[in-house]
Scaffold this active site. Structure first.
Site, short mmCIF file in Angstrom:
data_model
loop_
_atom_site.label_atom_id
_atom_site.label_comp_id
_atom_site.label_asym_id
_atom_site.label_seq_id
_atom_site.Cartn_x
_atom_site.Cartn_y
_atom_site.Cartn_z
N LYS A 145 2.31 9.97 8.29
CA LYS A 145 1.63 9.49 9.49
C LYS A 145 2.19 10.10 10.80
CE LYS A 145 -0.46 5.25 7.77
NZ LYS A 145 -1.86 5.51 8.04
N ASP A 150 9.29 2.98 1.55
CA ASP A 150 8.08 3.64 2.01
C ASP A 150 7.94 3.37 3.51
OD1 ASP A 150 5.53 4.31 2.82
OD2 ASP A 150 4.58 3.73 0.94
N PHE A 181 0.86 -1.19 0.00
CA PHE A 181 0.00 0.00 0.00
C PHE A 181 0.89 1.23 0.00
CE2 PHE A 181 -2.72 3.33 1.76
CZ PHE A 181 -3.79 3.22 0.90
C1 LIG Z 1 3.01 2.36 3.73
C2 LIG Z 1 2.03 3.45 3.38
N1 LIG Z 1 2.31 4.26 2.36
C3 LIG Z 1 1.48 5.26 2.00
C4 LIG Z 1 0.30 5.46 2.66
C5 LIG Z 1 -0.63 6.56 2.24
O1 LIG Z 1 -0.61 7.57 3.19
P1 LIG Z 1 -1.76 8.70 3.19
O2 LIG Z 1 -3.02 8.03 3.60
O3 LIG Z 1 -1.25 9.69 4.18
O4 LIG Z 1 -1.81 9.24 1.81
C6 LIG Z 1 -0.03 4.63 3.75
C7 LIG Z 1 -1.30 4.82 4.47
O5 LIG Z 1 -1.77 3.98 5.19
C8 LIG Z 1 0.85 3.60 4.11
O6 LIG Z 1 0.58 2.78 5.12
#
Ligand SMILES: Cc1ncc(COP(=O)(O)O)c(C=O)c1O
Length: 393
Positions: A249, A220, A135
């Site tokens: 986050k 990420d 994700f």
């Molecule tokens: C690993 C990872 N990358 C990117 C995102 C996307 O973040 P946002 O919801 O702040 O766009 C998330 C959100 O849960 C995530 O867990």
């Protein structure tokens, strides 16, 4: 009329898009990991805004930093520098242990990954390798990286050139990366997929594969980062250095803030005009982040999170219905027998604990770093009672 949960949810249904599904309660205030709904019911928040409120709610340091900053200077455009964002960028550079690190501030994890996609394009074009189940966000670029067809299919065509490979499989990664691959992007632990931890050596192998083919390695760390898994970003155990790191986050401790950090040659790719964000690096959000970072350092949360995570794991592992407890530090996935994760999450909520069923099988918890032993014991005891009720009937 003062609104309670029922009225609030009715309002939700009449004014909000249905993309999230209808919530069951409406939260109105919090302190530490305690939150209260509109009916005055108290919960212990073991989800932490999905790994976001890392100092809990209403933390005095965050409140003081934000209040002071908003009285002083609330926003500046990118035509001007301001000292708080620079102080935070310096901190982030120090965390990477590399002076070549350069920071781009934005507002969400998806935006940080969008910036990473632009870095890949400037490095070598459109070919990116990501993981099945990963994700990376929901904007069209980030969604192209996300390896979950349920989230992608309705929005095709997405960005061309993105290939998804089995997570944790070094051979699959080696087969997918070639001399035209611009970037490989990986989560150190796949959070949304159900807290899936790769075999040890996976990120190290990814680094070697990228080096051999001249591809960038992006980590990420949106969910694993800011110390949740015992290090600032979540890849450090593998003793590698990525080319790109994305964080969001927990960074703003509850305020919207994210960053894309580049290292070495990747730091030379953006030129004036390559990218931008109106709110990215906002003084108030960066002031909150400085309070978060200071508090993490002062309280030694990097080490403490591992200890608290181990305590949770030890208490939860023997409970009936639990197949496996995985993850690291305070990002924990509890794999349940017989696909009962959603039922357990609902039962726990009725007992005053907020947790999340990442899917039918896995409960995810990501409490704030301020969670204490007494709260962990109360959580484990309620989890035990919920499982006894559900599995023994
Ligand atoms: C690993 C990872 N990358 C990117 C995102 C996307 O973040 P946002 O919801 O702040 O766009 C998330 C959100 O849960 C995530 O867990």
């Amino acid at each position: 009329m003062r609104k309670g949960n029922k009225e609030s949810i009715e309002t939700w249904n009449s004014v909000m898009q249905s993309n999230y599904g209808t919530p069951s309660i409406s939260l109105s205030r919090g302190k530490g990991i305690e939150v209260w709904d509109l009916d005055g019911v108290k919960y212990l928040d073991f989800l932490g805004g999905i790994a976001t409120n890392i100092l809990g709610h209403n933390h005095p340091s965050v409140v003081a930093a934000v209040s002071k900053q908003i009285r002083r200077l609330s926003h500046v455009s990118n035509f001007y520098a301001h000292p708080v964002a620079l102080e935070l960028a310096e901190k982030l550079q120090t965390m990477t242990l590399n002076k070549s690190a350069r920071v781009f501030f934005c507002n969400s994890g998806a935006e940080a990954n969008e910036a990473a996609i632009k870095i890949a394009r400037l490095h070598r074009g459109r070919r990116i390798v990501s993981a099945i189940g990963s994700f990376h966000g929901r904007t069209m670029g980030a969604l192209s990286l996300t390896g979950q067809s349920a989230k992608r299919d309705a929005f095709k065509p997405l960005l061309p050139g993105v290939k998804h490979v089995k997570y944790g499989d070094i051979k699959a990664l080696r087969r997918a990366v070639n001399g035209r691959t611009a970037m490989v992007i990986l989560e150190p632990i796949m959070g949304e997929a159900g807290v899936i931890t790769p075999p040890s050596g996976y990120l190290k192998a990814a680094r070697q594969i990228c080096d051999a083919k001249g591809a960038l390695l992006a980590i990420d760390a949106v969910q694993t980062g800011m110390g949740r898994c015992g290090h600032w970003f979540g890849y450090e155990d593998e003793k590698i250095e990525p080319d790109v790191i994305t964080i969001a986050k927990g960074l703003g401790g509850g305020l919207p803030l994210a960053a894309m950090i580049t290292l070495r040659e990747a730091s030379e790719l953006f030129k004036a005009g390559s990218h931008g964000s109106t709110f990215g690096g906002n003084p108030v959000a960066t002031a909150a982040a400085m309070a978060v970072v200071d508090e993490i350092e002062k309280r030694k949360y990097l080490a403490l999170n591992l200890v608290k995570g181990a305590l949770i794991r030890n208490l939860i592992s023997p409970i009936i219905g639990v197949n496996q407890v995985r993850g690291k530090g305070l990002l924990i996935g509890i794999c349940m027998k017989e696909d009962k994760a959603k039922q357990i999450a609902a039962t726990m909520q009725s007992r005053g604990f907020l947790i999340n069923a990442a899917n039918d099988e896995v409960i995810r918890i990501a409490p704030a770093f301020v969670v204490n032993e007494k709260q962990i014991m109360a959580f484990a005891s309620a989890f035990n009672s919920s499982c006894e009720e559900i599995y023994r009937g």
